[in-house]
Design an enzyme around this catalytic site. Structure first.
Site, PDB file in Angstrom:
ATOM      1  N   GLY A 168       3.784   6.737   3.070  1.00 55.56           N
ATOM      2  CA  GLY A 168       5.192   6.045   2.033  1.00 55.56           C
ATOM      3  C   GLY A 168       4.565   5.241   1.246  1.00 55.56           C
ATOM      4  CB  THR A 169       6.003   2.474  -0.197  1.00 58.45           C
ATOM      5  OG1 THR A 169       5.702   3.494  -0.963  1.00 58.45           O
ATOM      6  CG2 THR A 169       5.351   1.789  -0.743  1.00 58.45           C
ATOM      7  CB  VAL A 170       3.362  -1.109   3.673  1.00 58.13           C
ATOM      8  CG1 VAL A 170       3.334  -1.595   4.683  1.00 58.13           C
ATOM      9  CG2 VAL A 170       2.313   0.419   4.597  1.00 58.13           C
ATOM     10  N   GLY A 193       0.746  -1.451   0.098  1.00 55.95           N
ATOM     11  CA  GLY A 193      -0.321  -0.207  -0.409  1.00 55.95           C
ATOM     12  C   GLY A 193       0.924   1.213  -0.123  1.00 55.95           C
ATOM     13  CD  GLN A 194       2.883   3.201  -3.484  1.00 58.30           C
ATOM     14  OE1 GLN A 194       1.934   3.314  -4.418  1.00 58.30           O
ATOM     15  NE2 GLN A 194       4.490   3.618  -4.001  1.00 58.30           N
ATOM     16  N   GLY A 195       0.410   5.732   0.565  1.00 63.91           N
ATOM     17  CA  GLY A 195      -0.214   6.939   1.151  1.00 63.91           C
ATOM     18  C   GLY A 195       0.964   8.293   1.182  1.00 63.91           C
ATOM     19  N   GLY A 196       0.538   9.192   1.922  1.00 61.86           N
ATOM     20  CA  GLY A 196       0.486   9.860   1.881  1.00 61.86           C
ATOM     21  C   GLY A 196       1.591   9.939   3.869  1.00 61.86           C
ATOM     22  CG  ASP A 206      -6.075   8.966  10.790  1.00 62.26           C
ATOM     23  OD1 ASP A 206      -7.632   9.631   9.911  1.00 62.26           O
ATOM     24  OD2 ASP A 206      -5.310   8.347   9.605  1.00 62.26           O
ATOM     25  CE  LYS A 243       3.581   4.208   8.218  1.00 63.07           C
ATOM     26  NZ  LYS A 243       2.522   4.377   9.543  1.00 63.07           N
TER      27      LYS A 243
END
Length: 432
Positions: free
Chosen positions: A111-113, A106-109, A224, A127
């Site tokens: 970084g990347t897992v 997965g990716q997001g604000g 969150d 992560k």
């Protein structure tokens, strides 16, 4: 003449020729050995300097990635300890096939897992923060600080970290079945997410949040909570994840004045308007998660009429107007006990109260949901739900752990750094 040979050239004594040949061989061997020693010595010096330079670079990254800050933060918290590991950069590169794109989970604000596989075939999730963001480093340090305070069966387990790379890395247990968001909003999967599973996931997530708020050595606000941050294993056991935005609350405080952070659609409106973060902010976000579980709708949608875009508002309005069964997923209505569905909807509605003081605590929510799980399993005996059984579920043992990252990491010595990378978590005295 005896002892001499003549072949049309000057006559040379045999002994003299032999000595000259021996001297030539010795000279050649000597030069060869000398060159070999020079080559080996030069290589040794080169590799020694290269190794020292690499160690110094790793020290630089350690400090750049907040290693000193991490030491200082963790020194403020004491507790019993669970072992975890400080991974080397080489270990994690090998585990992810040099961070191959095929290993991205997965990716997001943040970084990347990546999915990693250790030599013993154990699967891990790594992560990796984005490069060059001080905010990401702070979130990384914050996540370690928070996760070192608790180990709980419904919170994703931190296995260790790596500070010696250009960007910091966190290593978690690998959770096999994706996120709750994937299962709710993927039409191919949502049908198989039965009402019984949904109720179980809700109760387990509430249990984890109640623990964060009231059973850790220092209370923790997640900040969150959302379906994308709830992971599921093969048994659909809930695992709360992503503590980068979380905050530890000192015992003498009930709220924090902090920059607003979270995800729109899940964010507590009171916190958004006042910047006052409290445990009730997580309660609101959990209410949105419950509404998602019941309706299958997104927290925010822009391809629907304006009155339906914000799920929290739409859900509360539907419950108040007695239109609940118009917005629930069809197969949930067909599977679920109508009375239990209404009970869960009312819990969600109370969590979504605009004022924090009107919302229940996560412990109260968890107890109610645990009671409903028991009623779901034993419908004929639901009048005698055992309160002690629920309390026992909520008070299952948990432990804290800490990370010993060494006592020194000076740039002019490698001793502190070497001790850091060679250590795993060490027990602290006075643990409970």
């Amino acid at each position: 003449m005896e002892g001499y040979h003549s072949y049309g050239k000057a006559c040379v004594p045999d002994q003299f020729a032999s000595n000259e040949s021996s001297l030539s061989i010795k000279l050649t061997v000597g030069i060869g050995v000398g060159l070999l020693v020079l080559l080996v010595g030069g290589s040794w010096i080169y590799w020694g300097l290269k190794k020292r330079k690499l160690i110094q670079l790793k020290e630089k990254f350690f400090q750049q990635n907040g290693g000193i800050l991490l030491q200082q933060k963790l020194s403020n918290y004491q507790g019993s300890v669970e072992t975890a590991k400080i991974y080397s950069a080489e270990e994690l590169e090998k585990a992810t096939n040099n961070y191959n794109e095929s290993r991205v989970l997965g990716q997001g604000g943040y970084g990347t897992v990546y999915r990693g596989i250790l030599p013993d075939n154990k699967e891990i999730a790594i992560k990796k923060s984005k490069i060059g963001s001080q905010h990401q480093v702070e979130q990384f340090i914050n996540e370690i600080t928070v996760l070192t305070q608790i180990i709980h069966r419904n919170v994703v387990k931190l296995l260790g970290c790596c500070l010696e790379t250009e960007v910091p890395l966190l290593v978690y247990e690998f959770i096999t079945n994706g996120t709750l968001s994937d299962h709710i909003h993927d039409k191919g999967r949502s049908f198989f997410l039965s009402w019984e599973k949904r109720l179980k996931i809700a109760a387990e997530t509430a249990r984890a949040l109640a623990y964060l708020h009231s059973a850790t050595s220092v209370p923790i606000i997640h900040r969150d909570v959302k379906t994308a941050n709830i992971l599921l294993d093969d048994n659909f056991t809930s695992k709360v994840s992503d503590f980068g935005a979380s905050r530890l609350i000192p015992h003498d405080q009930t709220e924090l004045n902090t920059l607003v952070q979270g995800t729109f659609g899940y964010m507590d409106p009171e916190y958004f308007h006042t910047s006052q973060l409290t445990e009730k902010s997580d309660v609101y976000s959990f209410g949105v998660v419950l509404a998602e579980l019941l309706t299958g709708r997104m927290a925010l949608s822009f391809n629907v009429p304006e009155s339906e875009r914000n799920l929290a508002k739409y859900f509360v309005s539907a419950v108040n107007d007695d239109r609940l069964f118009q917005i629930l997923e069809d197969h949930i209505v067909n599977e679920g006990n109508i009375k239990l569905l209404k009970e869960v909807a009312n819990i969600a509605k109370s969590c979504l109260s605009l004022r924090g003081e009107d919302r229940p605590s996560m412990k109260e929510v968890a107890m109610e949901l645990e009671g409903l799980v028991i009623m779901e399993k034993h419908p004929w005996g639901n009048a005698n739900v055992n309160i002690e059984e629920i309390e026992n579920l909520l008070n299952a043992p948990t432990q804290s752990f800490n990370i010993d990252v060494g006592t020194s990491c000076s740039s002019n010595t490698t001793t502190g750094y070497d001790s850091m990378i060679n250590q795993v978590l060490k027990p602290l005295d006075g643990g409970r």
